[in-house]
Design a protein around this motif. Structure first.
Motif, mmCIF file in Angstrom:
data_model
loop_
_atom_site.group_PDB
_atom_site.id
_atom_site.type_symbol
_atom_site.label_atom_id
_atom_site.label_comp_id
_atom_site.label_asym_id
_atom_site.label_seq_id
_atom_site.Cartn_x
_atom_site.Cartn_y
_atom_site.Cartn_z
ATOM 1 N N LYS A 195 1.090 -1.390 -0.003
ATOM 2 C CA LYS A 195 -0.141 -0.046 -0.120
ATOM 3 C C LYS A 195 1.103 1.241 -0.385
ATOM 4 O O LYS A 195 1.365 1.793 0.984
ATOM 5 N N VAL A 196 0.809 2.194 -1.148
ATOM 6 C CA VAL A 196 1.304 2.750 -0.863
ATOM 7 C C VAL A 196 0.477 4.246 -1.358
ATOM 8 O O VAL A 196 0.126 4.592 -2.400
ATOM 9 N N VAL A 197 0.771 5.570 -0.269
ATOM 10 C CA VAL A 197 -0.570 6.710 0.057
ATOM 11 C C VAL A 197 0.744 8.071 -0.556
ATOM 12 O O VAL A 197 1.845 8.184 -0.492
ATOM 13 N N ARG A 198 -0.554 8.558 -1.145
ATOM 14 C CA ARG A 198 0.111 9.790 -2.122
ATOM 15 C C ARG A 198 -0.571 11.064 -1.670
ATOM 16 O O ARG A 198 -1.460 10.356 -0.767
ATOM 17 N N ILE A 199 0.638 11.615 -0.967
ATOM 18 C CA ILE A 199 -0.430 12.740 -0.135
ATOM 19 C C ILE A 199 0.018 14.538 -0.645
ATOM 20 O O ILE A 199 1.099 14.676 -1.622
ATOM 21 N N GLU A 225 -2.631 3.943 6.582
ATOM 22 C CA GLU A 225 -3.332 3.730 5.426
ATOM 23 C C GLU A 225 -2.255 2.756 4.505
ATOM 24 O O GLU A 225 -2.509 2.482 3.092
ATOM 25 N N GLY A 226 -0.812 3.135 5.130
ATOM 26 C CA GLY A 226 0.019 2.011 4.290
ATOM 27 C C GLY A 226 0.996 2.645 5.015
ATOM 28 O O GLY A 226 1.338 2.627 6.039
ATOM 29 N N ASN A 227 2.477 2.476 4.329
ATOM 30 C CA ASN A 227 3.544 2.049 5.133
ATOM 31 C C ASN A 227 4.781 2.709 3.991
ATOM 32 O O ASN A 227 6.182 3.142 5.123
ATOM 33 N N VAL A 228 4.092 3.282 2.967
ATOM 34 C CA VAL A 228 4.953 4.108 1.760
ATOM 35 C C VAL A 228 3.815 5.382 1.788
ATOM 36 O O VAL A 228 2.510 5.050 1.661
ATOM 37 N N MET A 229 5.122 5.884 1.774
ATOM 38 C CA MET A 229 4.214 7.538 1.511
ATOM 39 C C MET A 229 4.947 8.336 0.274
ATOM 40 O O MET A 229 6.148 8.491 0.333
ATOM 41 N N LEU A 230 4.119 8.466 -1.026
ATOM 42 C CA LEU A 230 5.135 9.646 -1.979
ATOM 43 C C LEU A 230 4.102 10.767 -1.397
ATOM 44 O O LEU A 230 2.946 11.047 -1.490
ATOM 45 N N LEU A 231 5.106 11.945 -1.473
ATOM 46 C CA LEU A 231 4.725 13.380 -0.574
ATOM 47 C C LEU A 231 4.948 14.297 -2.519
ATOM 48 O O LEU A 231 6.022 14.351 -2.054
ATOM 49 N N GLU A 232 4.035 14.436 -2.650
ATOM 50 C CA GLU A 232 4.580 14.632 -3.824
ATOM 51 C C GLU A 232 4.805 16.310 -4.200
ATOM 52 O O GLU A 232 4.892 17.203 -2.976
ATOM 53 N N ASN A 233 5.730 16.269 -4.770
ATOM 54 C CA ASN A 233 7.225 16.953 -5.499
ATOM 55 C C ASN A 233 7.534 17.839 -4.038
ATOM 56 O O ASN A 233 8.411 18.987 -3.641
ATOM 57 N N HIS A 234 7.958 17.216 -3.076
ATOM 58 C CA HIS A 234 8.592 16.854 -1.672
ATOM 59 C C HIS A 234 9.621 15.128 -2.123
ATOM 60 O O HIS A 234 10.612 15.808 -1.757
ATOM 61 N N VAL A 280 10.120 11.354 -0.171
ATOM 62 C CA VAL A 280 8.570 9.852 0.385
ATOM 63 C C VAL A 280 9.105 10.147 2.455
ATOM 64 O O VAL A 280 10.028 10.896 2.440
ATOM 65 N N ILE A 281 8.169 8.810 2.269
ATOM 66 C CA ILE A 281 8.148 8.531 3.925
ATOM 67 C C ILE A 281 8.327 7.239 3.396
ATOM 68 O O ILE A 281 7.085 6.698 3.693
ATOM 69 N N VAL A 282 8.809 6.494 4.811
ATOM 70 C CA VAL A 282 9.141 5.106 4.761
ATOM 71 C C VAL A 282 8.898 4.690 6.218
ATOM 72 O O VAL A 282 9.359 5.498 6.893
ATOM 73 N N TYR A 283 7.772 4.087 6.728
ATOM 74 C CA TYR A 283 7.829 3.959 7.528
ATOM 75 C C TYR A 283 8.141 2.320 8.426
ATOM 76 O O TYR A 283 6.965 1.592 8.148
ATOM 77 N N ASP A 284 8.214 1.448 9.577
ATOM 78 C CA ASP A 284 8.304 0.360 9.549
ATOM 79 C C ASP A 284 8.012 -0.472 11.287
ATOM 80 O O ASP A 284 8.848 0.515 11.967
ATOM 81 N N VAL A 285 8.172 -1.489 11.116
ATOM 82 C CA VAL A 285 8.262 -2.143 13.105
ATOM 83 C C VAL A 285 9.900 -1.624 12.969
ATOM 84 O O VAL A 285 10.377 -1.995 14.493
ATOM 85 N N SER A 286 11.077 -1.710 12.294
ATOM 86 C CA SER A 286 11.983 -1.820 13.366
ATOM 87 C C SER A 286 12.909 -0.351 11.929
ATOM 88 O O SER A 286 12.971 -0.934 10.670
#
Length: 216
Positions: free
Chosen positions: A122-126, A146-155, A157-163
């Protein structure tokens, strides 16, 4: 993991990101959860490839606890930790190919290979909000489940996880997949992604890694 061990792994993560072209200059910030309410985040203006012990700020839901001034984007990290109690690491960066996709209308596929199926499930667009703004922190917090990966438009990415280890793997998978996809588009390669049914079966029945609960 105690404070010294956690900071050491954060330092190693910053070096990993720089050495693998997942970050550049002073762009980006990284953090790791210390306990339920506190997390270490890279300080404002730091270079991720050469982080010293005192280049981290200890923050909590109440703000700065100790150390240097935190990255101005620490509230994004704070929001993710508040919404996702199982998350222990957040990486924010602007790797070239992933950021290219974040700055375009190109969709990022997750059905090319095993790691992409799992880490990019799941990749979320912000939508664009100014970096470091309250508006950006609020929209990231709103969509954190909503997911563990975010694409920050014109900026970036953010990735987050358990470690931190899993977050590093997710970020590297994101950039590798983005590079593969852009390269295929550029060279007219017809990629043969796996079917939705195959992806679903892999995620739920292969036993590759634990199922995500998406904060529920």
């Amino acid at each position: 993991m105690n404070r010294l061990e956690l900071i050491k792994e954060l330092q190693q993560t910053g070096s990993f990101m720089m050495n693998n072209q997942l970050a550049w200059g002073t762009a980006g910030n990284i953090s790791a959860r210390l306990d339920n309410n506190d997390f270490y985040v890279s300080a404002s203006g730091t270079y991720l490839g050469e982080l010293e012990y005192d280049d981290f700020s200890l923050c909590s839901t109440d703000g700065l606890v100790e150390g240097k001034k935190p990255s101005k984007e620490f509230k994004m990290h704070q929001g993710i930790y508040e919404q996702r109690p199982e998350i222990n690491a957040v990486l924010h960066a602007s790797p070239f190919y992933s950021t290219l996709i974040a700055c375009s209308d190109i969709d990022l596929p997750n059905n090319y290979f095993v790691e992409a199926m799992y880490y990019l499930e799941k990749v979320v667009r912000i939508p664009y909000k100014h970096p470091g703004s309250v508006d950006l922190a609020e929209v990231v917090t709103e969509h954190a489940k909503e997911g563990n990966v975010m694409l920050l438009e014109n900026h970036g990415v953010i990735v987050y996880d358990v470690s931190l280890k899993e977050a590093r793997m997710a970020l590297q998978t994101l950039e590798y997949t983005a590079k593969m996809h852009i390269t295929a588009l550029k060279n007219g390669v017809n990629m043969q992604g796996l079917s939705n049914e195959t992806v679903h079966d892999f995620i739920h029945h292969s036993g590759y890694k634990p199922l995500r609960n998406w904060g529920k």
